[in-house]
Design an enzyme around this catalytic site. Structure first.
Site, PDB file in Angstrom:
ATOM      1  N   HIS A  39      53.629 -28.644  29.259  1.00 38.68           N
ATOM      2  CA  HIS A  39      53.241 -28.818  27.860  1.00 38.68           C
ATOM      3  C   HIS A  39      54.459 -29.797  27.491  1.00 38.68           C
ATOM      4  CE1 HIS A  39      56.033 -25.359  27.752  1.00 38.68           C
ATOM      5  NE2 HIS A  39      56.535 -25.691  26.748  1.00 38.68           N
ATOM      6  N   HIS A 124      59.613 -34.110  26.323  1.00 33.02           N
ATOM      7  CA  HIS A 124      59.615 -34.169  27.569  1.00 33.02           C
ATOM      8  C   HIS A 124      58.591 -33.111  28.133  1.00 33.02           C
ATOM      9  CE1 HIS A 124      62.457 -30.770  26.184  1.00 33.02           C
ATOM     10  NE2 HIS A 124      62.016 -30.219  27.365  1.00 33.02           N
TER      11      HIS A 124
END
Length: 175
Positions: A39, A124
């Protein structure tokens, strides 16, 4: 309960990420994340109570109102921490839509009095923890193809000896 707000990733992007992780695991030792945990964290709230959770859900609704799908483009690998004990991640281009979504979520959390980690947003996806990155170059990797994400989810993070399990509590579909 320990809570964070994240952009969920589409299945083809997750498939590509899992392939990158498998390639990396041959060259970099570490505790690789399960594919169902990939995620992009928009805001980490930490330990909160039920009342704060309700306020966070309102903030997410407000921040996502009118938002469309978010472009995802891999920008390369990075790490947090020392090479002998790092968090290894795949970065994403901080395109305007992604940055605006994260800023909107954080702004609305603040206006609702919901505390969150104020570290700068760095888009990220964590691939591995406790990674031991050697000084030698990595092989060429086929990063995920560009895609779009269309779900923002509030997750509960449950920690145990095997790592974290993420339980979705609330999801907003981006139009």
């Amino acid at each position: 309960m320990r809570v964070f707000i994240a952009l969920e990733l589409p299945e083809p992007f997750v498939d590509d990420l899992a392939a990158v992780a498998r390639q990396l695991a041959v060259h970099v030792a570490g505790r690789y994340m399960k594919r169902d945990t990939y995620h992009v964290t928009l805001a980490f709230l930490g330990e909160i109570d039920e009342g704060t959770l309700r306020a966070a859900l309102d903030a997410v609704d407000e921040a996502c109102a009118g938002a469309g799908p978010i472009p995802l483009r891999a920008s390369g690998l990075g790490r947090f921490g020392a090479p002998s004990d790092a968090t290894l991640w795949l970065g994403l281009d901080p395109v305007g839509e992604l940055t605006r979504l994260a800023e909107g979520v954080r702004e609305r959390l603040g206006s609702h009095g919901v505390p969150f980690d104020k570290k700068a947003f760095r888009p990220h996806i964590t691939l591995a923890r406790r990674a031991r990155i050697a000084g030698r170059p990595l092989p060429a990797l086929a990063f995920p193809c560009p895609d779009e994400a269309s779900r923002v989810t509030v997750f509960r993070s449950i920690l145990d000896s095997s790592g974290a399990t993420y339980k979705p509590l609330y999801t907003v579909e981006l139009a």
